[in-house]
Design a protein around this motif. Structure first.
Motif, PDB file in Angstrom:
ATOM      1  N   LEU A 140      -3.090  -1.810 -10.096  1.00 24.98           N
ATOM      2  CA  LEU A 140      -3.284  -1.241  -8.771  1.00 24.98           C
ATOM      3  C   LEU A 140      -4.766  -1.249  -8.416  1.00 24.98           C
ATOM      4  O   LEU A 140      -5.631  -1.307  -9.299  1.00 24.98           O
ATOM      5  CB  LEU A 140      -2.769   0.206  -8.700  1.00 24.98           C
ATOM      6  CG  LEU A 140      -1.299   0.478  -9.002  1.00 24.98           C
ATOM      7  CD1 LEU A 140      -1.020   1.972  -8.877  1.00 24.98           C
ATOM      8  CD2 LEU A 140      -0.386  -0.315  -8.083  1.00 24.98           C
ATOM      9  N   GLU A 141      -5.039  -1.178  -7.115  1.00 23.11           N
ATOM     10  CA  GLU A 141      -6.397  -0.980  -6.619  1.00 23.11           C
ATOM     11  C   GLU A 141      -6.407   0.339  -5.854  1.00 23.11           C
ATOM     12  O   GLU A 141      -5.463   0.654  -5.133  1.00 23.11           O
ATOM     13  CB  GLU A 141      -6.793  -2.122  -5.673  1.00 23.11           C
ATOM     14  CG  GLU A 141      -6.772  -3.496  -6.326  1.00 23.11           C
ATOM     15  CD  GLU A 141      -6.964  -4.606  -5.305  1.00 23.11           C
ATOM     16  OE1 GLU A 141      -7.185  -4.279  -4.111  1.00 23.11           O
ATOM     17  OE2 GLU A 141      -6.869  -5.773  -5.689  1.00 23.11           O
ATOM     18  N   SER A 142      -7.459   1.112  -6.031  1.00 21.76           N
ATOM     19  CA  SER A 142      -7.558   2.387  -5.329  1.00 21.76           C
ATOM     20  C   SER A 142      -8.595   2.302  -4.218  1.00 21.76           C
ATOM     21  O   SER A 142      -9.612   1.630  -4.351  1.00 21.76           O
ATOM     22  CB  SER A 142      -7.934   3.512  -6.302  1.00 21.76           C
ATOM     23  OG  SER A 142      -9.202   3.264  -6.885  1.00 21.76           O
ATOM     24  N   ASP A 143      -8.279   2.967  -3.120  1.00 23.80           N
ATOM     25  CA  ASP A 143      -9.173   3.035  -1.975  1.00 23.80           C
ATOM     26  C   ASP A 143      -9.243   4.493  -1.544  1.00 23.80           C
ATOM     27  O   ASP A 143      -8.211   5.124  -1.300  1.00 23.80           O
ATOM     28  CB  ASP A 143      -8.649   2.163  -0.828  1.00 23.80           C
ATOM     29  CG  ASP A 143      -9.619   2.092   0.346  1.00 23.80           C
ATOM     30  OD1 ASP A 143      -9.860   3.146   0.972  1.00 23.80           O
ATOM     31  OD2 ASP A 143     -10.118   1.002   0.634  1.00 23.80           O
ATOM     32  N   HIS A 145      -2.181  -4.737  -6.951  1.00 27.48           N
ATOM     33  CA  HIS A 145      -3.207  -5.772  -7.073  1.00 27.48           C
ATOM     34  C   HIS A 145      -2.615  -7.168  -6.862  1.00 27.48           C
ATOM     35  O   HIS A 145      -1.509  -7.460  -7.332  1.00 27.48           O
ATOM     36  CB  HIS A 145      -3.865  -5.713  -8.450  1.00 27.48           C
ATOM     37  CG  HIS A 145      -4.984  -6.683  -8.621  1.00 27.48           C
ATOM     38  ND1 HIS A 145      -6.194  -6.548  -7.993  1.00 27.48           N
ATOM     39  CD2 HIS A 145      -5.077  -7.827  -9.349  1.00 27.48           C
ATOM     40  CE1 HIS A 145      -6.993  -7.545  -8.333  1.00 27.48           C
ATOM     41  NE2 HIS A 145      -6.328  -8.340  -9.148  1.00 27.48           N
ATOM     42  N   LEU A 201      -1.204   6.939 -11.094  1.00 25.95           N
ATOM     43  CA  LEU A 201      -1.730   5.842 -10.290  1.00 25.95           C
ATOM     44  C   LEU A 201      -3.096   5.396 -10.785  1.00 25.95           C
ATOM     45  O   LEU A 201      -3.406   4.197 -10.800  1.00 25.95           O
ATOM     46  CB  LEU A 201      -1.798   6.250  -8.820  1.00 25.95           C
ATOM     47  CG  LEU A 201      -0.439   6.505  -8.142  1.00 25.95           C
ATOM     48  CD1 LEU A 201      -0.627   6.983  -6.708  1.00 25.95           C
ATOM     49  CD2 LEU A 201       0.429   5.258  -8.175  1.00 25.95           C
ATOM     50  N   PHE A 202      -3.907   6.353 -11.217  1.00 27.41           N
ATOM     51  CA  PHE A 202      -5.203   5.970 -11.773  1.00 27.41           C
ATOM     52  C   PHE A 202      -5.038   5.261 -13.118  1.00 27.41           C
ATOM     53  O   PHE A 202      -5.814   4.352 -13.452  1.00 27.41           O
ATOM     54  CB  PHE A 202      -6.122   7.191 -11.910  1.00 27.41           C
ATOM     55  CG  PHE A 202      -6.804   7.570 -10.625  1.00 27.41           C
ATOM     56  CD1 PHE A 202      -7.658   6.672  -9.984  1.00 27.41           C
ATOM     57  CD2 PHE A 202      -6.608   8.810 -10.047  1.00 27.41           C
ATOM     58  CE1 PHE A 202      -8.288   7.003  -8.790  1.00 27.41           C
ATOM     59  CE2 PHE A 202      -7.224   9.147  -8.848  1.00 27.41           C
ATOM     60  CZ  PHE A 202      -8.070   8.247  -8.220  1.00 27.41           C
ATOM     61  N   PHE A 243      -3.540   3.570  -2.477  1.00 27.26           N
ATOM     62  CA  PHE A 243      -3.453   2.579  -3.539  1.00 27.26           C
ATOM     63  C   PHE A 243      -2.747   1.330  -3.038  1.00 27.26           C
ATOM     64  O   PHE A 243      -1.949   1.376  -2.116  1.00 27.26           O
ATOM     65  CB  PHE A 243      -2.710   3.152  -4.748  1.00 27.26           C
ATOM     66  CG  PHE A 243      -3.449   4.253  -5.449  1.00 27.26           C
ATOM     67  CD1 PHE A 243      -4.192   3.990  -6.576  1.00 27.26           C
ATOM     68  CD2 PHE A 243      -3.405   5.558  -4.956  1.00 27.26           C
ATOM     69  CE1 PHE A 243      -4.878   5.006  -7.224  1.00 27.26           C
ATOM     70  CE2 PHE A 243      -4.089   6.576  -5.596  1.00 27.26           C
ATOM     71  CZ  PHE A 243      -4.830   6.303  -6.732  1.00 27.26           C
ATOM     72  N   ARG A 244      -3.055   0.219  -3.685  1.00 25.24           N
ATOM     73  CA  ARG A 244      -2.481  -1.070  -3.318  1.00 25.24           C
ATOM     74  C   ARG A 244      -2.142  -1.834  -4.595  1.00 25.24           C
ATOM     75  O   ARG A 244      -2.921  -1.823  -5.563  1.00 25.24           O
ATOM     76  CB  ARG A 244      -3.479  -1.868  -2.488  1.00 25.24           C
ATOM     77  CG  ARG A 244      -3.006  -3.253  -2.074  1.00 25.24           C
ATOM     78  CD  ARG A 244      -4.117  -4.077  -1.457  1.00 25.24           C
ATOM     79  NE  ARG A 244      -4.769  -3.371  -0.351  1.00 25.24           N
ATOM     80  CZ  ARG A 244      -5.995  -2.859  -0.403  1.00 25.24           C
ATOM     81  NH1 ARG A 244      -6.722  -2.955  -1.518  1.00 25.24           N
ATOM     82  NH2 ARG A 244      -6.516  -2.244   0.642  1.00 25.24           N
ATOM     83  N   GLU A 273       0.831  -1.198   0.000  1.00 28.07           N
ATOM     84  CA  GLU A 273       0.000   0.000   0.000  1.00 28.07           C
ATOM     85  C   GLU A 273       0.870   1.254   0.000  1.00 28.07           C
ATOM     86  O   GLU A 273       1.961   1.262   0.575  1.00 28.07           O
ATOM     87  CB  GLU A 273      -0.921   0.015   1.219  1.00 28.07           C
ATOM     88  CG  GLU A 273      -1.933  -1.121   1.247  1.00 28.07           C
ATOM     89  CD  GLU A 273      -2.829  -1.062   2.478  1.00 28.07           C
ATOM     90  OE1 GLU A 273      -2.545  -0.238   3.379  1.00 28.07           O
ATOM     91  OE2 GLU A 273      -3.800  -1.832   2.539  1.00 28.07           O
ATOM     92  N   SER A 291      -4.215   1.805 -12.248  1.00 27.57           N
ATOM     93  CA  SER A 291      -5.430   1.141 -11.751  1.00 27.57           C
ATOM     94  C   SER A 291      -6.304   0.692 -12.915  1.00 27.57           C
ATOM     95  O   SER A 291      -6.868  -0.408 -12.899  1.00 27.57           O
ATOM     96  CB  SER A 291      -6.212   2.091 -10.835  1.00 27.57           C
ATOM     97  OG  SER A 291      -5.458   2.432  -9.689  1.00 27.57           O
TER      98      SER A 291
END
Length: 238
Positions: free
Chosen positions: A64-67, A75, A55-56, A72-73, A34, A59
């Protein structure tokens, strides 16, 4: 980032996205890691806006996964995800193999011949790295090989889709391969055979190479599944 000249925001955005993708592919940003926009901006010494955009972008590529609250994390792809990638690639390539031999022979086109020479060079470099078990060199050459090979298809949408699958497959594979003492046994090195089949427009040889490639990948997935989740994770961290 680019001291020799002016850097636009879109260029900076792409540079940051490429750098982070390379960190993931190199295994320095492991699945589940993260981070926030602020952390990446400070790391690269840039403003938050191009970092957020980069970062997007990653994603959107599934890396990546966004929160909204945690940032971000990286994947975490599963073995089932990897199998689905291989199956999707097989379906697309089946259509490519079927259609490519219905087109007129393009060998007389200078641009096609030049592209084929470049692809053949990438194939030799990738295969050599695979046989030597040099994962870092292989990833770069392999991605360029498939990117350039996809360009021969002449359909940008198919080429982009296959490239995206290839990147995702490497993101999944890297943590496991880096901890595998038998890594050379699981690095496919049939790049040159694939190019030879395309060069000679040998449909059966091309299908055999692609089938062997997909079978090789699925056998590796079966091996990981047989280890069980905890053993596979341990091997990936070794």
């Amino acid at each position: 980032m680019c001291p020799s000249g002016a850097v636009t925001r879109s260029t900076l955005r792409q540079q940051i996205a490429d750098a982070l993708r390379d960190e993931v592919l190199a295994g320095r940003l492991l699945p589940g890691r993260e981070f926030t926009v602020k952390q990446i901006a400070e790391q690269y010494g840039v403003s938050a806006t191009p970092v957020r955009e980069a970062l997007f972008d990653l994603s959107a590529q599934g890396l990546l996964e966004s929160d909204q609250h945690r940032g971000f994390r990286v994947h975490q792809f599963t073995v089932a995800d990897y199998r689905a990638m291989v199956e999707a690639r097989a379906l697309v390539m089946d259509g490519v193999i079927r259609d490519v031999f219905q087109e007129p022979v393009p060998d007389r086109r200078a641009d096609y011949r030049d592209a084929l020479v470049s692809v053949r060079r990438r194939a030799e470099e990738a295969a050599r790295a695979a046989r030597g078990g040099d994962l870092d060199i292989l990833i770069g050459y392999d991605l360029r090989f498939w990117r350039e090979l996809g360009g021969l298809i002449g359909n940008g949408y198919i080429s982009d889709f296959l490239h995206r699958l290839r990147v995702q497959a490497w993101v999944f594979a890297v943590p496991y391969l880096r901890g595998d003492a038998d890594v050379r046994d699981w690095l496919w090195n049939g790049h040159a055979e694939l190019v030879a089949a395309i060069t000679h427009r040998d449909r059966e040889a091309l299908r055999a190479v692609i089938d062997g490639y997909n079978g090789h990948a699925l056998s590796w997935a079966d091996r990981l599944a047989g280890l069980g989740p905890s053993a596979a994770e341990t091997e990936g961290r070794a």
